[in-house]
Structure formats: C-alpha cells, structure tokens
Design an enzyme around this catalytic site. Structure first.
Site: not given
Ligand code: BES
Ligand code: MN
Ligand code: ZN
Length: 500
Positions: A276, A350
């Site tokens: 990230k 997931r």
């Molecule tokens: N934990 C994150 C989702 C999240 C984002 C929670 C912001 C709280 C605040 C999750 O694991 C994630 O990174 N999801 C990705 C999925 C994508 C790679 C398909 C996302 O939402 O960007």
């Molecule tokens: Mn994630």
C-alpha cells in the site's frame, strides 16, 4: 476500559436528593426558536424557578443534536452543574432511540473528569441512554503516560417504576453488557499492531473465553499446515509472527439455532508485496475489526444467555512483505480444496475469510454472519458510517433492516452475476481480484460466495469505513475503533433467538 457504574432512581425528586451527583444532565429539544426542556427536567427547572429554558436560550442553546451547554446550579441543587444536552428535533412529539443514544454519548464525552452524574430525561429509551453514555464515555488511554480526565465513573438514571422496575433492571443489565462488548472490540482494535498480532490476539481471546465459560480452540501454524488452511498460511507467510485460527463457542441453555460468525483478523495490513502507499497505512491497525466484533459478540451471547449456539471463527494473520511472503502469481490451495490465483496480495482478507468460512460450515450452522474491513470500495460507495451488507437475499435484508434499527447503519448491496466471470483465473479455480476497479465491494462479496455452503443463509458485512473513526468524535463514537457491528450482530442474534 470498563463501563461506568449505573443505578436507577424512580423519580427525579428522590434522585436529586439522594444521588450525590456533581452534574445533573437534562435533555433539550430543538424548538422553533428556543430550546425546549425534554420531559424529566421539571424538578430541575423548578429549582431554577421555571427559568431553565430561558437561561439556556440566553446562553445560546438551541437544543440541536449533541449540543452541550453547562450552567452552574448556584446552590439551587445538590449538584454543582447542570449539563444540557441537545436531542435535536422531536418528530410527532417523540425522539428516536438513536437520537437518545447520540445525545447520551455526547453527554458521556462531556462528563470526563466527573465522578458521578445524574441523567434525568426519564421518558427516553433507557437502553439507548445507557449504551450511549457508556460508549460516549469510552476512552483508550493504555498508551498515554498522562491519560487526562478520567471517564465518568458512575451515572444514575431516572426511570419511573410504574410496575416495571424488574424490566428496567433487565434493560440496564442488557445495555451494560452490550456496551461492555462494544468496548471489548474497541480495545482490541485500538491496541497497536506491535502488541496485537495473531498469537497475542489468540491469547486475549483465550482469556475472554475462560472468563465467560466458552469453548476455546486455537490452530497454530503447524496445525494450519497439517489441515490445509492455504489461505490463512499464504497471507500470514510474510510475517515473523505466524498466523492462527481461533474458534470460540457458546452453547446456551435450550440452545435452538446454530449461528456461525466469521471475522477478518488481519492484525496489520501493509498490502504485502502489492504494498500500500505510505499515507494512512497506520489505519490498517484496524484490519482486525471484524475479528474483534465477532469475538465480542460471542462473549455477549454468553452474558445475555441467548438460547442459541454461537461460534466465532477468527482467522488471524499479519500481511507483510518479506522473503517469505506470498506473491502475486502464486496459487493457494484453500481449506476445502478450491484453488485461488493471487493477483494482488492486498486482497488478503477474502483469502483468510474463505478458509474460515469453509471451516465454519463444517459444523452445519443455520446461519453464517461474516464481517470484515474488506474493501476500500465500500468506503467509496457508502462512506464512513454505512456498512455494505451482501449475502443470500432474504437474510441479507433481515440483517440490513436490523443494522438500521440499531443505529449502526448498513445497506443491502447486490452480488451482480456479470461480475463473477471477472474472477475467473487462467490457472486456478478463481482469482482473488477482478483486475478492474468497478464494483470492488461486490466483487469481494462474490469471491466469498464461492466459499459459502449451498443453501446456507449468509450475510457479509463490509465495515471498511464504519469500523474505525479517523475523524473527530461524534455521538457515542470517539476516535479509533468503533465496535461496529457488535450491536447489529447482537440484535440479529436476539432476533434469531426470538423468531428462528
Ligand atoms: N483492508 C483493506 C480494505 C480497507 C481499505 C479497509 C480502507 C479499511 C479502509 C483490504 O485488505 C484491501 O486492501 N482491499 C483492497 C482490495 C483490492 C486490492 C481489490 C482495496 O480495497 O483496495
Ligand atoms: Mn489489503
Ligand atoms: Zn485488509
């Protein structure tokens, strides 16, 4: 933190005489031009010769929601201060439980530094008032050398008995237990990831299980490997602190329906190799909010002795980049045998959930509720305060209706069939992402659906926004972990206990 000590008085006069409160809390309603005193303040008003509403108006009060105005009692009452909290506008002469909960929450925050308070609005929903006060008063100061003003430690409520004093006591007990469970979740979420990692979360779950007479089981990395939990092991592989799968179970007296709960327990989500951006990555300390919520919910089911069997399955892992991390391109062999091609290691929730959901279904539950901080797309679609609720249609709608009634909020979301094909993999049974950004919350729901046993009523509650408050305090919600959706799960369990 624990909740304040609560007590009940049957009328305001007795309470004003006996309570030893330093602060008397009254409610105000937003009138046409000036604030109107909410019922219950009559005796306080009498001490001010009937001039209380006028005094508050002079001080600029309007009665709008969460407004706090304090005035000195000048010896007219045993308490030194009168604190007026705004409930907002009454509709057809009534205020909603959520208006009460938020006003009580604002009062709870404003009461920091007070030892004892007396809450006199007596015709309002007692459960909402107690929950709001307890949750508004909550502060997480474990890591502060100077914790500042302590939360209010005792609150007395006025509640006319009218032959209902046993019911009022039961309401007080239930509301206290609900607030305590929300606080269990908040404390876990607010604990930083250097101290809360899979093994330490599992230890804390064990302590809670022991204290509440719950069954407890934990699978460590060796057991996970032996049993084939490829999703949890894949995601957890990059951290020196190995993953866990925790099972905490409650079986009530005359246990009727069996409810399985699954909560995402990523103790920190850096994204892994698909790392990230740095900005706000610290918020990913909250990526175990689903795990915290389902653990707190089983504890609550036990405290309230629901006639149900409730089992939480909690996959715990830390998603970090390292030489032992899983990679984009890897194929994971999941629990139950399906294979998943990993195209983005940041879509890790997931993967751990799928393993835990398949494990949960082995026990043949009547319902499955899963909750997770799963997608940024949830926040884009619904904002910070409204969870996205997917799943089998009937149960999804039931859970969404209950989420709204609790005041936590939540909205039913579809699982559009046409998106499912975008999860097809060139190599494995399924890919973990679609490769485009459209309908990201729904695509995650569709991924999870692949791991739900046929015919099992299930709900998936995406709490990416509502789980963690990065803004200022509002109502009964402070900064940090909110404890959403503990109250929704509690209300769904109560509904299943009552109606099957
Ligand atoms: N934990 C994150 C989702 C999240 C984002 C929670 C912001 C709280 C605040 C999750 O694991 C994630 O990174 N999801 C990705 C999925 C994508 C790679 C398909 C996302 O939402 O960007
Ligand atoms: Mn994630
Ligand atoms: Zn995550």
């Amino acid at each position: 933190m624990t909740v304040p000590k609560f007590a009940l008085y049957e009328n305001t006069e007795t309470a004003l005489g006996k309570s030893r409160a330093e602060v008397v809390v009254i409610g105000t309603l937003q009138g046409e031009k000036a604030p109107v005193l909410a019922p219950g303040a009559e005796a306080v008003d009498a001490a001010f010769d009937g001039k209380l509403a006028g005094l508050l108006a002079t001080l600029g009060a309007s009665g709008k929601a969460e407004e706090i105005v304090k005035l000195p009692s000048l010896g007219k009452l045993g308490a030194d201060v009168v604190l007026a909290v705004g409930l907002g506008k009454a509709v057809d002469g009534t205020v909603t439980p959520e208006q009460v909960r938020r006003a009580a929450g604002a009062a709870g925050r404003a009461l920091a530094g007070t030892a004892r308070a007396l809450f006199v609005p007596s015709t309002l929903d007692l459960q909402a008032a107690v929950e709001g006060l307890a949750l508004g008063a909550y502060k997480f100061t474990e890591y502060k050398s100077e914790p500042g003003d302590a939360p209010v430690s005792a609150v007395d409520f006025v509640q006319p008995a009218e032959g209902q004093s046993r019911a009022h006591k039961a309401t007080l007990k239930a509301a206290t237990a609900i607030a305590e469970s929300v606080i269990i979740a908040r404390d876990l979420i607010n604990t930083p990831p250097n101290d809360l990692f899979p093994a330490s979360f599992a230890e804390r779950a064990k302590k809670l299980a022991e204290a509440n007479d719950l069954e407890y089981e934990v699978l460590d990395e060796k057991a996970l490997k032996r049993k084939g939990f490829g999703g949890i092991l894949g995601v957890g592989g990059g951290s020196s602190r190995p993953p866990r799968l925790v099972r905490v179970s409650y079986k009530g007296p005359k246990a009727g329906k069996k409810v399985a709960l699954v909560g995402k327990g990523i103790t920190f989500d850096s994204g892994g190799i698909s790392i990230k951006p740095a900005a706000n990555m610290d918020n990913m300390t909250s990526d175990m909010s689903g795990a915290a919520a389902v653990l707190a919910s089983v504890v609550l089911a036990a405290k309230l002795k629901y006639p149900l069997e409730v089992t939480a399955h909690i996959p715990l892992a830390e998603n970090l980049p390292s030489g032992s991390s899983y990679r984009p391109g890897d194929v994971l062999s999941m629990y139950g045998g399906k294979t998943v091609e990993v195209l983005n290691t940041d879509a890790e929730g997931r993967l751990v959930l799928a393993d835990a959901m398949v494990r949960a279904a082995e026990e043949d539950p009547d319902y499955l509720i899963e909750t997770s901080t799963l997608t940024g797309a949830q926040v884009v679609a619904l904002g910070n305060r409204t969870a996205g609720i997917m799943g089998s249609e009937e149960f999804r709608d039931r859970v969404a209706g209950i989420a709204q009634a609790t005041g936590e909020g939540g909205w039913p979301m579809p699982l559009p069939e046409e998106l499912r094909a975008d999860l097809d993999s060139k190599l494995a049974d399924l890919a973990n992402v679609t490769g485009h950004r459209w309908g990201g919350m729904l695509a995650a729901g569709l991924f999870l659906r692949e791991f739900v046993a046929d015919g099992l009523p299930w709900a998936h509650i995406d709490i990416a926004g509502p789980a963690y408050n990065t803004g200022g305090a509002w109502g009964y919600t402070g900064k940090g972990g909110t404890g959403v959706p503990v109250r929704t799960i509690a209300a769904v369990l109560a509904d299943i206990a009552a109606n099957g």
